[in-house]
Enzyme design. Structure first.
Site, PDB file in Angstrom:
ATOM      1  N   HIS A  14       1.021  -1.127  -0.010  1.00  0.00           N
ATOM      2  CA  HIS A  14      -0.384  -0.249   0.050  1.00  0.00           C
ATOM      3  C   HIS A  14       0.684   1.147   0.084  1.00  0.00           C
ATOM      4  O   HIS A  14       1.799   1.185   0.598  1.00  0.00           O
ATOM      5  CB  HIS A  14      -1.219   0.244   0.968  1.00  0.00           C
ATOM      6  CG  HIS A  14      -1.936   1.185   1.140  1.00  0.00           C
ATOM      7  ND1 HIS A  14      -2.863   0.927   2.437  1.00  0.00           N
ATOM      8  CD2 HIS A  14      -2.355   2.836   1.293  1.00  0.00           C
ATOM      9  CE1 HIS A  14      -3.727   2.561   1.724  1.00  0.00           C
ATOM     10  NE2 HIS A  14      -2.910   3.185   1.216  1.00  0.00           N
ATOM     11  N   HIS A  16       1.814   5.443  -1.839  1.00  0.00           N
ATOM     12  CA  HIS A  16       1.170   6.663  -2.810  1.00  0.00           C
ATOM     13  C   HIS A  16       2.460   6.839  -3.296  1.00  0.00           C
ATOM     14  O   HIS A  16       3.696   7.860  -2.465  1.00  0.00           O
ATOM     15  CB  HIS A  16       0.429   7.261  -1.829  1.00  0.00           C
ATOM     16  CG  HIS A  16      -0.638   7.113  -1.026  1.00  0.00           C
ATOM     17  ND1 HIS A  16      -1.941   7.623  -1.882  1.00  0.00           N
ATOM     18  CD2 HIS A  16      -0.993   6.433  -0.001  1.00  0.00           C
ATOM     19  CE1 HIS A  16      -3.131   6.705  -0.567  1.00  0.00           C
ATOM     20  NE2 HIS A  16      -2.074   5.861   0.786  1.00  0.00           N
ATOM     21  N   LYS A 100      -9.281  -0.622  -5.976  1.00  0.00           N
ATOM     22  CA  LYS A 100      -8.793   0.069  -4.374  1.00  0.00           C
ATOM     23  C   LYS A 100     -10.381   0.573  -3.994  1.00  0.00           C
ATOM     24  O   LYS A 100     -11.559   1.544  -5.142  1.00  0.00           O
ATOM     25  CB  LYS A 100      -8.385   1.376  -4.217  1.00  0.00           C
ATOM     26  CG  LYS A 100      -8.340   2.054  -3.429  1.00  0.00           C
ATOM     27  CD  LYS A 100      -8.022   1.037  -2.178  1.00  0.00           C
ATOM     28  CE  LYS A 100      -8.024   1.902  -0.261  1.00  0.00           C
ATOM     29  NZ  LYS A 100      -6.818   3.003   0.099  1.00  0.00           N
ATOM     30  N   HIS A 137     -10.275   0.651   1.994  1.00  0.00           N
ATOM     31  CA  HIS A 137     -10.028   1.474   2.983  1.00  0.00           C
ATOM     32  C   HIS A 137     -11.438   1.763   4.382  1.00  0.00           C
ATOM     33  O   HIS A 137     -12.067   1.670   3.642  1.00  0.00           O
ATOM     34  CB  HIS A 137      -9.893   3.162   2.474  1.00  0.00           C
ATOM     35  CG  HIS A 137     -10.424   4.770   3.412  1.00  0.00           C
ATOM     36  ND1 HIS A 137      -9.059   4.710   3.863  1.00  0.00           N
ATOM     37  CD2 HIS A 137     -10.307   4.660   4.506  1.00  0.00           C
ATOM     38  CE1 HIS A 137      -8.616   6.129   4.715  1.00  0.00           C
ATOM     39  NE2 HIS A 137      -9.410   5.947   5.215  1.00  0.00           N
ATOM     40  N   HIS A 175      -5.037  -0.772   6.343  1.00  0.00           N
ATOM     41  CA  HIS A 175      -3.986   0.011   7.177  1.00  0.00           C
ATOM     42  C   HIS A 175      -5.015  -0.068   8.482  1.00  0.00           C
ATOM     43  O   HIS A 175      -5.836   0.683   9.102  1.00  0.00           O
ATOM     44  CB  HIS A 175      -4.028   1.704   6.908  1.00  0.00           C
ATOM     45  CG  HIS A 175      -5.017   2.129   6.134  1.00  0.00           C
ATOM     46  ND1 HIS A 175      -6.600   2.105   6.132  1.00  0.00           N
ATOM     47  CD2 HIS A 175      -4.662   3.184   5.040  1.00  0.00           C
ATOM     48  CE1 HIS A 175      -6.994   2.472   5.267  1.00  0.00           C
ATOM     49  NE2 HIS A 175      -5.730   3.096   4.341  1.00  0.00           N
ATOM     50  N   ASP A 248       1.327   2.675   3.366  1.00  0.00           N
ATOM     51  CA  ASP A 248       0.662   3.680   3.326  1.00  0.00           C
ATOM     52  C   ASP A 248       2.122   4.816   3.315  1.00  0.00           C
ATOM     53  O   ASP A 248       0.968   6.355   4.248  1.00  0.00           O
ATOM     54  CB  ASP A 248      -0.509   3.325   4.463  1.00  0.00           C
ATOM     55  CG  ASP A 248      -1.581   4.232   4.178  1.00  0.00           C
ATOM     56  OD1 ASP A 248      -1.053   5.278   2.744  1.00  0.00           O
ATOM     57  OD2 ASP A 248      -2.502   4.672   4.844  1.00  0.00           O
TER      58      ASP A 248
HETATM   59  C1  NCD Z   1      -3.364   9.097   1.987  1.00  0.00           C
HETATM   60  C2  NCD Z   1      -2.673  10.070   1.290  1.00  0.00           C
HETATM   61  O1  NCD Z   1      -2.655  11.505   1.697  1.00  0.00           O
HETATM   62  O2  NCD Z   1      -3.074  10.016  -0.224  1.00  0.00           O
HETATM   63  N1  NCD Z   1      -3.618   9.709   3.420  1.00  0.00           N
HETATM   64  C3  NCD Z   1      -3.479   8.795   4.796  1.00  0.00           C
HETATM   65  O3  NCD Z   1      -3.423   9.663   5.687  1.00  0.00           O
HETATM   66  N2  NCD Z   1      -3.231   7.982   5.159  1.00  0.00           N
HETATM   67  C4  NCD Z   1      -4.401   7.855   1.757  1.00  0.00           C
HETATM   68  C5  NCD Z   1      -5.136   7.452   2.687  1.00  0.00           C
HETATM   69  O4  NCD Z   1      -4.847   6.017   2.012  1.00  0.00           O
HETATM   70  O5  NCD Z   1      -6.090   6.891   3.514  1.00  0.00           O
HETATM   71 ZN    ZN Z   2      -2.975   5.146   2.233  1.00  0.00          ZN
END
Ligand code: NCD
Ligand code: ZN
Length: 347
Positions: A14, A16, A100, A137, A175, A248
């Site tokens: 996971h 970003h 997702k 999520h 998460h 995450d």
């Molecule tokens: C994530 C993001 O910034 O894209 N933020 C987070 O707090 N984890 C989005 C997510 O996974 O919830």
């Molecule tokens: Zn995330």
């Protein structure tokens, strides 16, 4: 006596990566240590179709510095207008590893997410049929539900009914932040797994709120009380293959975090492995780190574990973690667990 630990190269289930200058800045931080990552689709606009995922994958590969070996595993952002045929085709092409589900409004860039699960039933049926996992999520967005209870309420009111309705759907609860989520994933029948982040193993809500508010610890789902943190640590170090790493890691520039209404997201790609070795040593479970970071995830997604390895060494001197990384989009603060880390990645 020096302590060394050699693991198969880990994967991040996971992550970003964003796009553009931010992508260029953060990608090496993950690719340095991780062989693969499930890349989240919550761009603006989101990665919805197979064509979107192909184009995004190509931008990620174009941003990868020469000599780095990293495979992005793509996901589609489920919307109420997603076409089951497009999902089927993207899966058949080997283009996507998961879909997702963001409940609309649950987190950063989730406005195009799902309001009514009934409207995506056709897509979910197709996914159950072809064996494509749904990454969830797991928080309700009902305004009346307290933010610290949103995961627990989601399990009862959304996730469990959904899984009873579609028992063949493979689900990854992402998460996990509560003992309720841990218990659900550990005990539920059927094909379910859960990811746990680095930062939720290391902080609870006191770290975020006592003695001043620390915006770089704010993420969603928000960190809960310490009893939940301890449940996460037990699950991660238990050896149960249903639990594995999804960092995450979610970069936002400092200006977006250090402000009156700061964004959710913790950026931990840079030092995640040193953090995890620290946690697993504290839990007397260093021998289980490889399962959590490198074996359980591939097994769940039907992939072979990586053959390359990574070696960590415990040293007296702390790991020189930078406070921030500089990206073309601006500086991004690296997760600071609040104490030195001594496990260095050496090879
Ligand atoms: C994530 C993001 O910034 O894209 N933020 C987070 O707090 N984890 C989005 C997510 O996974 O919830
Ligand atoms: Zn995330």
């Amino acid at each position: 006596m020096t302590q060394r630990l050699t693991l198969r190269r880990p994967d991040d289930w996971h992550l970003h990566l964003r796009d553009g200058a931010m992508l260029e800045g953060v990608l090496p931080e993950t690719a340095r240590h991780f062989a693969r990552a499930i890349v989240m689709p919550n761009l603006v606009p989101p990665v919805v179709t197979g064509d979107d995922a192909r184009a995004y994958r190509d931008r990620i590969l174009a941003a990868l510095p020469d000599g780095m070996d990293f495979t992005p595993l793509m996901t589609l952002y489920l919307t109420e207008t997603t076409d089951p045929a497009d999902v089927r085709a993207a899966h058949a092409d080997g283009l996507v590893t998961a879909v997702k589900l963001y409940p609309a409004g649950a987190t950063t860039n989730s406005a195009s997410g799902v309001r009514d699960l009934g409207r995506v039933r056709g897509v979910l049926e197709t996914m159950a049929e072809i064996g494509l996992p749904l990454c969830i999520h797991g928080e309700v967005t009902t305004p009346e539900v307290d933010i610290f209870d949103r995961e627990q309420v989601f399990l009862e009111t959304v996730l469990d009914p959904l899984r009873r309705d579609l028992p063949d759907l493979k689900v990854t609860l992402e998460h996990i932040t509560t003992s309720h989520g841990i218990d659900y994933v550990a005990d539920a029948p059927g094909d379910i797994a859960g990811t746990i982040t680095t930062h939720h193993l290391m902080i609870n809500r006191n770290h975020m709120l006592v003695g001043g508010i620390r915006p770089h610890y704010y993420c969603l789902p928000v960190a809960k009380r310490s009893t939940h943190q301890l449940a996460l640590r037990r699950a991660a170090t238990s050896g149960n293959p249903r639990f594995f790493l999804g960092t995450d890691s979610a970069p936002h520039v400092d200006a977006a975090k250090e402000t009156a209404c700061g964004c959710a997201g913790v950026f931990s790609a840079t030092n995640t492995l040193s953090c995890l070795a620290h946690v697993f040593e504290e839990e007397d479970a260093l021998d289980r780190l490889e399962g959590f970071a490198s074996l359980h995830g591939p097994a769940r997604y039907g992939l072979a574990p990586n053959t390359a390895t990574i070696t960590l060494e415990k040293r007296g001197t702390p790991v020189p973690v930078p406070a921030k990384i500089e990206t073309g989009a601006g500086p991004v603060t690296v997760f600071d667990p609040g104490h030195p880390l001594h496990w260095h990645v050496i090879a």
